[in-house]
Design a protein around this motif. Structure first.
Motif, PDB file in Angstrom:
ATOM      1  N   ASP B  61       0.834  -1.213   0.000  1.00 30.21           N
ATOM      2  CA  ASP B  61       0.000   0.000   0.000  1.00 30.21           C
ATOM      3  C   ASP B  61       0.862   1.255   0.000  1.00 30.21           C
ATOM      4  OD1 ASP B  61       1.025  -0.146   2.500  1.00 30.21           O
ATOM      5  OD2 ASP B  61      -0.857   0.296   3.555  1.00 30.21           O
ATOM      6  N   ILE B 130      12.954  -7.476   6.321  1.00 28.59           N
ATOM      7  CA  ILE B 130      12.368  -6.428   7.186  1.00 28.59           C
ATOM      8  C   ILE B 130      10.888  -6.184   6.871  1.00 28.59           C
ATOM      9  CG2 ILE B 130      12.968  -4.401   5.790  1.00 28.59           C
ATOM     10  CD1 ILE B 130      13.686  -2.955   8.413  1.00 28.59           C
ATOM     11  N   THR B 133       8.786  -7.795   9.368  1.00 26.57           N
ATOM     12  CA  THR B 133       8.685  -7.082  10.651  1.00 26.57           C
ATOM     13  C   THR B 133       7.782  -5.853  10.518  1.00 26.57           C
ATOM     14  OG1 THR B 133      10.861  -7.881  11.317  1.00 26.57           O
ATOM     15  CG2 THR B 133      10.029  -5.944  12.474  1.00 26.57           C
ATOM     16  N   GLU B 134       7.889  -5.162   9.381  1.00 28.87           N
ATOM     17  CA  GLU B 134       6.984  -4.013   9.152  1.00 28.87           C
ATOM     18  C   GLU B 134       5.532  -4.472   9.283  1.00 28.87           C
ATOM     19  OE1 GLU B 134       7.910  -2.827   5.186  1.00 28.87           O
ATOM     20  OE2 GLU B 134       9.860  -1.960   5.713  1.00 28.87           O
ATOM     21  N   TYR B 137       4.552  -5.175  12.893  1.00 28.82           N
ATOM     22  CA  TYR B 137       4.292  -3.952  13.674  1.00 28.82           C
ATOM     23  C   TYR B 137       2.878  -3.441  13.413  1.00 28.82           C
ATOM     24  CZ  TYR B 137       8.654  -2.848  16.078  1.00 28.82           C
ATOM     25  OH  TYR B 137       9.701  -2.860  16.948  1.00 28.82           O
ATOM     26  N   ARG B 138       2.419  -3.616  12.193  1.00 27.24           N
ATOM     27  CA  ARG B 138       1.072  -3.129  11.866  1.00 27.24           C
ATOM     28  C   ARG B 138       0.000  -4.033  12.455  1.00 27.24           C
ATOM     29  NH1 ARG B 138       1.914  -1.778   5.555  1.00 27.24           N
ATOM     30  NH2 ARG B 138       0.010  -0.567   5.715  1.00 27.24           N
ATOM     31  N   LEU B 214       8.753  -1.155   2.810  1.00 29.00           N
ATOM     32  CA  LEU B 214       8.391   0.234   3.068  1.00 29.00           C
ATOM     33  C   LEU B 214       9.598   1.007   3.612  1.00 29.00           C
ATOM     34  CD1 LEU B 214       4.863  -0.331   4.650  1.00 29.00           C
ATOM     35  CD2 LEU B 214       5.405   0.352   2.297  1.00 29.00           C
ATOM     36  N   THR B 215      10.465   0.307   4.342  1.00 29.43           N
ATOM     37  CA  THR B 215      11.638   0.978   4.931  1.00 29.43           C
ATOM     38  C   THR B 215      12.478   1.668   3.859  1.00 29.43           C
ATOM     39  OG1 THR B 215      11.719  -0.578   6.756  1.00 29.43           O
ATOM     40  CG2 THR B 215      13.755   0.602   6.252  1.00 29.43           C
ATOM     41  N   THR B 216      12.791   0.945   2.788  1.00 28.47           N
ATOM     42  CA  THR B 216      13.649   1.570   1.779  1.00 28.47           C
ATOM     43  C   THR B 216      12.857   2.547   0.903  1.00 28.47           C
ATOM     44  OG1 THR B 216      13.407  -0.432   0.442  1.00 28.47           O
ATOM     45  CG2 THR B 216      15.426  -0.196   1.702  1.00 28.47           C
ATOM     46  N   TYR B 218      10.224   4.441   1.712  1.00 28.59           N
ATOM     47  CA  TYR B 218      10.008   5.698   2.432  1.00 28.59           C
ATOM     48  C   TYR B 218      11.319   6.287   2.951  1.00 28.59           C
ATOM     49  CZ  TYR B 218       4.987   5.271   1.936  1.00 28.59           C
ATOM     50  OH  TYR B 218       3.729   5.192   1.396  1.00 28.59           O
ATOM     51  N   GLY B 219      12.309   5.448   3.195  1.00 29.82           N
ATOM     52  CA  GLY B 219      13.611   5.942   3.648  1.00 29.82           C
ATOM     53  C   GLY B 219      14.318   6.742   2.562  1.00 29.82           C
ATOM     54  N   PHE B 220      14.335   6.212   1.328  1.00 29.62           N
ATOM     55  CA  PHE B 220      14.968   6.973   0.240  1.00 29.62           C
ATOM     56  C   PHE B 220      14.156   8.222  -0.096  1.00 29.62           C
ATOM     57  CE2 PHE B 220      17.467   3.094  -0.588  1.00 29.62           C
ATOM     58  CZ  PHE B 220      18.714   3.674  -0.726  1.00 29.62           C
ATOM     59  N   ARG B 221      12.815   8.158   0.098  1.00 22.83           N
ATOM     60  CA  ARG B 221      12.030   9.375  -0.102  1.00 22.83           C
ATOM     61  C   ARG B 221      12.444  10.425   0.934  1.00 22.83           C
ATOM     62  NH1 ARG B 221       5.898  10.642   1.603  1.00 22.83           N
ATOM     63  NH2 ARG B 221       6.887  10.153   3.580  1.00 22.83           N
TER      64      ARG B 221
END
Lengths: 265, 415
Positions: B61, B130, B133-134, B137-138, B214-216, B218-221
């Motif tokens: 998403d 990861i 794990t994301e 967490y949700r 999502l980590t990468t 949103y992280g690179f964003r």
């Protein structure tokens, strides 16, 4: 057969703030009393880098600095090996928590600190070192895998290598899934045999340890620490080195990093 | 014509204090799964025809104006059976890799020849599982705890994919997960070469696996490094990277005397010691890695026919790499970035681009630089825009990552 000399050791964990403090405990001349962990501020880090780096990185770097200080050298020309079972779980927790918020606002600093080689990057910058560096993991056998990588590099590339192993207990809720007893960081400065006069020990490492398992420690507190942190699996080797007598230790339980290490003064 | 008897590829003198020359390692088998499809034929076809694997972001998403190189079908290909505890997007991708190009069968043959305990396993990953794990967490409970069915060790733990690879392929030799961000699966070649030289194993499975998360994204964003369009390496208007996911594996073993075939000829590693996320502006660390790889291969810069750039398409990364390439090779060696086909697959980029280099050597072509139309006039390396036919003997692949980690590899054809 991998051969290398250990020039110096840096050690920081609860109750053992330095290698000097650890020697009488590891040789059974003093009791192990787990205390609070004090992480010295690494001198190598500039004030701005100190703000941007995490407790994990500070702990690993402080152990590395202690090893270099004992050997009277700097890290400028040292190849490095960073071994950590889980890396910086605090950063993983912060990122996964941010991802639950609207618009998922990950902090850029958390993001760059989330890579397994973040400490290696901070170290290279602080030590102004352009030499190769590797960051690796092998679950509970991470220390053994790191020692093998460092020892192999010393043996076949004929360079000195700084091995830093560090693991820090994750915060809740990850702690329930990856339990760890306490933080532990150890740094070993390894050189090709005979290239340095004041060695702590000479190692011969064979990657063919027995399936009989790892050596254990007789002190229950130290044994709990050993099984409670991947980097603390180094303790039987450290105890053998502290004892200053010849012997052999088995470390690493994973078939991919099961080592037999002969230690001689 | 063997390497040692060829006047064109005669060894150079070797600088003191540097690692000794590489003994060539045959690449006995190799494979990749990426946005272009499963197996090397899908990659070869897309590289030759100029068809990109990038698409507007449709991962989970994630709501981001960016393009990604997603591998189709991962959502529906669970790891089942004895290793089902390892099921997660990253290990599904690894599993697709073993199943492609007869890789598992090639490893089985090597197992019979060397023994299960004498084949090392070196797998690179940056974010491992990861995404698992994301998701956990949700699904946290009201008390904040992670769901009971979430297993960290076999999915997200950095070692998981190396452990899964070793168990899937029936190997029990020295095993490591190497996690140095975007150089991870280039450095696996360097470690494998070192371990074979040290006698710790007789052959090695090397590889890399990194999956979208999502980590990468949103992280690179957050670092403002993602482009809203398909990435355009070396383009004057380049404005960031496109992320991708991939798996790749190779089987390495020492080359017999006079043996012909594709081989790893040299590895070079270095650190930037400059900044956590920005490349050294003069490309000093990158140039050092390239020089070391050439030295260890015993080759001069003019003996290299093609350079596969790291080429992420961020303004500063490409500028730094251009300076490094020109320092070492001048402006005459054709080079290109293949990120326009696959996106930046992070910890898998090293192995994917190693496989592209092997395909270029085997089939006699140089991949172009997809999506790039107006090369930046400030960059002076010999950028190859369009894919062309070219007989190649030796090529270089560059991989650089966060933390200032650099690794260059030299591949060539023996015989």
């Amino acid at each position: 057969m991998i051969r290398c000399d250990i020039r110096s050791i840096g050690l920081i964990c609860p109750g053992l703030p330095s290698w000097r403090d650890a020697v009488p405990v590891l040789t059974g001349r003093a009791a192990y009393l787990p205390g609070a962990l004090e992480i010295p501020d690494p001198k190598l880090l500039s004030p701005s880098e100190r703000r941007r780096s995490t407790a994990f990185t500070k702990l690993a770097m402080a152990a590395g600095e202690a090893a270099l200080a004992d050997a009277g050298t700097d890290g400028h020309s040292l190849t490095s090996v960073f071994a950590s079972g889980s890396g910086d779980m605090d950063v993983i927790d912060k990122i996964c928590t941010s991802l639950m918020e609207p618009d998922r606002p990950i902090s850029p600093t958390h993001f760059h600190n989330s890579v397994h080689n973040a400490t290696a990057g901070h170290w290279a910058i602080a030590a102004r070192c352009r030499e190769p560096s590797i960051s690796l993991s092998a679950h509970d056998s991470t220390f053994a895998a790191g020692l093998l990588e460092a020892g192999a590099t010393v043996s076949v590339d004929h360079v000195s290598v700084l091995l830093i192993a560090c693991d820090v207990p994750p915060p809740f809720p990850l702690a329930e899934k990856q339990p760890m007893l306490a933080a532990f960081a150890v740094a070993l400065l390894l050189s090709p045999p005979g290239t340095w006069a004041g060695r702590l020990a000479r190692l011969r490492i064979a990657a063919e340890g027995s399936a009989a398992g790892e050596d254990r420690l007789s002190d229950p507190g130290l044994e709990a620490l050993r099984t409670g942190n991947p980097s603390a699996r180094s303790l039987p080797l450290l105890a053998a080195i502290a004892g200053s007598s010849a012997g052999e230790v088995s470390i690493g339980s994973d078939p991919g990093a099961r080592l037999r290490v002969a230690v001689e003064p | 014509m063997t390497r040692t008897s060829s006047p064109a590829l005669s060894p150079r003198s070797f600088p003191a204090g540097e690692p000794p020359p590489c003994r060539p390692l045959r690449v006995a088998a190799f494979t990749t799964v990426n946005a272009l499809g499963s197996g090397i034929d899908a990659s070869l076809e897309a590289l030759r025809r100029g068809i990109s694997g990038l698409r507007p972001c449709d991962y989970a998403d994630a709501d981001l104006p960016t393009w990604i190189g997603r591998v189709a079908g991962l959502e529906d290909s669970a790891v089942t059976g004895a290793l089902s505890a390892y099921d997660c997007r990253n290990n599904r991708l690894a599993h697709m890799g073993f199943a492609s190009d007869g890789f598992s069968e090639a490893v089985a043959a090597a197992r019979a020849r060397y023994g299960t305990g004498r084949i090392g396993v070196f797998i690179g990953t940056s974010t491992s599982g990861i995404a698992h794990t994301e998701n956990a967490y949700r699904r946290r409970g009201a008390d904040g705890r992670l769901p009971a069915d979430f297993d960290y060790r076999y999915t997200h733990d950095v070692f998981s994919v190396a452990d899964f690879t070793r168990r899937s392929l029936g190997l029990s030799g020295v095993t490591l997960a190497i996690s140095t961000a975007c150089s991870s699966s280039a450095k696996v070649f360097a470690t494998a070469e070192r371990y074979i030289r040290a006698g710790l194993c007789d052959a090695a499975v090397v590889g890399g696996v990194d999956s979208l998360c999502l980590t990468t994204l949103y992280g690179f964003r957050a670092l403002e490094l993602t482009s809203a369009a398909p990435c355009r390496p070396w383009d004057a208007g380049r404005d960031g990277l496109s992320l991708g996911e991939a798996a790749g594996f190779a089987l390495l073993r020492p080359a017999a005397l006079g043996e012909a075939g594709l081989a790893l000829l040299g590895t070079g590693e270095s650190s930037d010691a400059y900044h956590m996320t920005a490349a050294h502006p003069e490309g000093a660390g990158a140039a050092l890695a390239m020089r070391r790889a050439l030295d260890r291969a015993g080759l001069r810069p003019d003996q290299i026919g093609y350079i596969n750039l790291h080429g992420t398409a961020t303004p500063s990364n490409d500028r730094a790499e251009d300076k490094a390439v020109v320092q070492v090779f001048g402006d005459g060696v054709p080079c290109s970035s293949t990120k326009g086909w696959t996106g930046h697959t992070l910890g898998a980029a090293g192995i994917v681009e190693a496989v592209f280099c092997l395909l270029a050597l085997a089939h006699g072509f140089i991949p172009g630089t997809l999506n790039t139309r107006t090369p930046d006039p400030e960059l002076t390396a010999a950028l190859q825009l369009d894919t062309c036919e070219r007989h190649l003997r030796a090529v270089v692949s560059n991989s650089f990552g966060f933390g200032g980690t650099n690794c260059s590899l030299v591949f060539g054809r023996l015989g």
